[in-house]
Design a protein around this motif. Structure first.
Motif, PDB file in Angstrom:
ATOM      1  N   ASN A  93       0.843  -1.196   0.000  1.00  0.00           N
ATOM      2  CA  ASN A  93       0.000   0.000   0.000  1.00  0.00           C
ATOM      3  C   ASN A  93       0.880   1.249   0.000  1.00  0.00           C
ATOM      4  N   TYR A  94       0.632   2.122  -0.949  1.00  0.00           N
ATOM      5  CA  TYR A  94       1.419   3.344  -1.098  1.00  0.00           C
ATOM      6  C   TYR A  94       0.548   4.554  -0.835  1.00  0.00           C
ATOM      7  N   LEU A  95       1.110   5.525  -0.150  1.00  0.00           N
ATOM      8  CA  LEU A  95       0.399   6.761   0.139  1.00  0.00           C
ATOM      9  C   LEU A  95       0.939   7.854  -0.766  1.00  0.00           C
ATOM     10  N   VAL A  96       0.046   8.561  -1.443  1.00  0.00           N
ATOM     11  CA  VAL A  96       0.450   9.660  -2.320  1.00  0.00           C
ATOM     12  C   VAL A  96       0.451  10.946  -1.497  1.00  0.00           C
ATOM     13  N   GLY A  97       1.645  11.497  -1.272  1.00  0.00           N
ATOM     14  CA  GLY A  97       1.781  12.741  -0.522  1.00  0.00           C
ATOM     15  C   GLY A  97       1.511  13.954  -1.392  1.00  0.00           C
ATOM     16  N   SER A  98       1.936  13.893  -2.659  1.00  0.00           N
ATOM     17  CA  SER A  98       1.692  14.989  -3.595  1.00  0.00           C
ATOM     18  C   SER A  98       1.795  14.452  -5.022  1.00  0.00           C
ATOM     19  N   PHE A  99       1.142  15.159  -5.935  1.00  0.00           N
ATOM     20  CA  PHE A  99       1.168  14.785  -7.338  1.00  0.00           C
ATOM     21  C   PHE A  99       2.163  15.665  -8.084  1.00  0.00           C
ATOM     22  N   LYS A 100       2.721  15.137  -9.166  1.00  0.00           N
ATOM     23  CA  LYS A 100       3.669  15.885  -9.986  1.00  0.00           C
ATOM     24  C   LYS A 100       2.956  17.035 -10.671  1.00  0.00           C
ATOM     25  N   ARG A 101       3.610  18.173 -10.672  1.00  0.00           N
ATOM     26  CA  ARG A 101       3.056  19.346 -11.363  1.00  0.00           C
ATOM     27  C   ARG A 101       2.928  19.066 -12.844  1.00  0.00           C
ATOM     28  N   GLY A 102       1.910  19.656 -13.434  1.00  0.00           N
ATOM     29  CA  GLY A 102       1.755  19.553 -14.878  1.00  0.00           C
ATOM     30  C   GLY A 102       1.193  18.227 -15.354  1.00  0.00           C
ATOM     31  N   GLY A 103       0.403  17.554 -14.540  1.00  0.00           N
ATOM     32  CA  GLY A 103      -0.242  16.352 -15.056  1.00  0.00           C
ATOM     33  C   GLY A 103      -0.369  15.193 -14.095  1.00  0.00           C
ATOM     34  N   GLY A 104       0.275  15.253 -12.954  1.00  0.00           N
ATOM     35  CA  GLY A 104       0.190  14.148 -12.004  1.00  0.00           C
ATOM     36  C   GLY A 104      -1.216  13.896 -11.495  1.00  0.00           C
ATOM     37  N   ARG A 105      -1.879  14.936 -11.030  1.00  0.00           N
ATOM     38  CA  ARG A 105      -3.251  14.786 -10.532  1.00  0.00           C
ATOM     39  C   ARG A 105      -4.193  14.410 -11.684  1.00  0.00           C
ATOM     40  N   ARG A 106      -3.983  15.008 -12.845  1.00  0.00           N
ATOM     41  CA  ARG A 106      -4.820  14.699 -14.004  1.00  0.00           C
ATOM     42  C   ARG A 106      -4.696  13.214 -14.375  1.00  0.00           C
ATOM     43  N   SER A 107      -3.476  12.670 -14.344  1.00  0.00           N
ATOM     44  CA  SER A 107      -3.288  11.254 -14.679  1.00  0.00           C
ATOM     45  C   SER A 107      -3.990  10.362 -13.661  1.00  0.00           C
ATOM     46  N   PHE A 108      -4.008  10.777 -12.401  1.00  0.00           N
ATOM     47  CA  PHE A 108      -4.686  10.010 -11.364  1.00  0.00           C
ATOM     48  C   PHE A 108      -6.202  10.060 -11.559  1.00  0.00           C
ATOM     49  N   LEU A 109      -6.733  11.237 -11.856  1.00  0.00           N
ATOM     50  CA  LEU A 109      -8.172  11.377 -12.099  1.00  0.00           C
ATOM     51  C   LEU A 109      -8.613  10.564 -13.317  1.00  0.00           C
ATOM     52  N   GLU A 110      -7.757  10.480 -14.332  1.00  0.00           N
ATOM     53  CA  GLU A 110      -8.058   9.655 -15.499  1.00  0.00           C
ATOM     54  C   GLU A 110      -8.131   8.179 -15.108  1.00  0.00           C
ATOM     55  N   LEU A 111      -7.238   7.743 -14.219  1.00  0.00           N
ATOM     56  CA  LEU A 111      -7.287   6.367 -13.721  1.00  0.00           C
ATOM     57  C   LEU A 111      -8.604   6.118 -13.001  1.00  0.00           C
ATOM     58  N   LEU A 112      -9.010   7.040 -12.138  1.00  0.00           N
ATOM     59  CA  LEU A 112     -10.270   6.882 -11.407  1.00  0.00           C
ATOM     60  C   LEU A 112     -11.459   6.832 -12.364  1.00  0.00           C
ATOM     61  N   ARG A 113     -11.461   7.709 -13.363  1.00  0.00           N
ATOM     62  CA  ARG A 113     -12.555   7.724 -14.346  1.00  0.00           C
ATOM     63  C   ARG A 113     -12.610   6.418 -15.131  1.00  0.00           C
ATOM     64  N   SER A 114     -11.452   5.893 -15.533  1.00  0.00           N
ATOM     65  CA  SER A 114     -11.438   4.645 -16.304  1.00  0.00           C
ATOM     66  C   SER A 114     -11.952   3.485 -15.451  1.00  0.00           C
ATOM     67  N   CYS A 115     -11.659   3.485 -14.169  1.00  0.00           N
ATOM     68  CA  CYS A 115     -12.168   2.446 -13.266  1.00  0.00           C
ATOM     69  C   CYS A 115     -13.680   2.564 -13.114  1.00  0.00           C
ATOM     70  N   GLU A 116     -14.179   3.795 -13.022  1.00  0.00           N
ATOM     71  CA  GLU A 116     -15.626   4.007 -12.910  1.00  0.00           C
ATOM     72  C   GLU A 116     -16.340   3.528 -14.172  1.00  0.00           C
ATOM     73  N   ARG A 117     -15.743   3.778 -15.336  1.00  0.00           N
ATOM     74  CA  ARG A 117     -16.338   3.322 -16.597  1.00  0.00           C
ATOM     75  C   ARG A 117     -16.409   1.798 -16.619  1.00  0.00           C
ATOM     76  N   LEU A 118     -15.334   1.142 -16.173  1.00  0.00           N
ATOM     77  CA  LEU A 118     -15.314  -0.317 -16.160  1.00  0.00           C
ATOM     78  C   LEU A 118     -16.392  -0.869 -15.238  1.00  0.00           C
ATOM     79  N   LYS A 119     -16.575  -0.232 -14.079  1.00  0.00           N
ATOM     80  CA  LYS A 119     -17.609  -0.673 -13.129  1.00  0.00           C
ATOM     81  C   LYS A 119     -18.998  -0.529 -13.731  1.00  0.00           C
ATOM     82  N   SER A 120     -19.225   0.580 -14.426  1.00  0.00           N
ATOM     83  CA  SER A 120     -20.564   0.825 -14.980  1.00  0.00           C
ATOM     84  C   SER A 120     -20.864  -0.115 -16.148  1.00  0.00           C
ATOM     85  N   GLU A 121     -19.836  -0.624 -16.823  1.00  0.00           N
ATOM     86  CA  GLU A 121     -20.044  -1.552 -17.925  1.00  0.00           C
ATOM     87  C   GLU A 121     -20.383  -2.951 -17.439  1.00  0.00           C
ATOM     88  N   ASP A 122     -20.003  -3.285 -16.217  1.00  0.00           N
ATOM     89  CA  ASP A 122     -20.259  -4.631 -15.665  1.00  0.00           C
ATOM     90  C   ASP A 122     -21.694  -4.873 -15.346  1.00  0.00           C
TER      91      ASP A 122
END
Length: 122
Positions: A93-122
């Motif tokens: 288990n890893y804890l994210v203390g901060s996201f990289k400037r210029g896209g770190g948080r955006r890349s994480f939000l994209e991961l969350l969105r892709s997981c939500e899409r997969l859940k809704s397709e099931d």
């Protein structure tokens, strides 16, 4: 009397904000054991890349050097505890203390969105 926290950096300069986030994160108790704290996190192909601190081997026998670059295995689960995001992988288990400037948080939000899409397709 306030506690003194000593932090050594070997390969990466962090801002005061990043340092304060890591200190805040390390002082909190979590529902799972934390394998490492990650700063400057960015998500690439369902894995987290960033600068790690307090990385413990699974059996807890040794501590690797702080300030190195880590790439986790595939993220299996992500959830928020308090102000911090936790990532579950096969390695731990890893804890994210901060996201990289210029896209770190955006890349994480994209991961969350892709997981939500997969859940809704099931």
């Amino acid at each position: 009397m306030p506690e003194i926290i000593e932090i050594e950096f070997h390969s990466k300069y962090l801002s005061d904000f990043q340092l304060s986030r890591l200190v805040q994160a390390s002082l909190r108790k979590y529902t799972v054991a934390i394998t490492a704290y990650i700063s400057d996190a960015v998500i690439i192909e369902d894995m987290c890349l960033g600068v790690f601190f307090d990385h413990f081997q699974e059996d807890g026998t040794y501590l690797t050097a702080n300030g190195g670059i880590i790439c986790t295995t595939k993220i299996q689960k992500a959830w928020k505890e308090g102000r911090f995001w936790l990532l579950e992988t096969e390695e731990g288990n890893y804890l994210v203390g901060s996201f990289k400037r210029g896209g770190g948080r955006r890349s994480f939000l994209e991961l969350l969105r892709s997981c939500e899409r997969l859940k809704s397709e099931d």
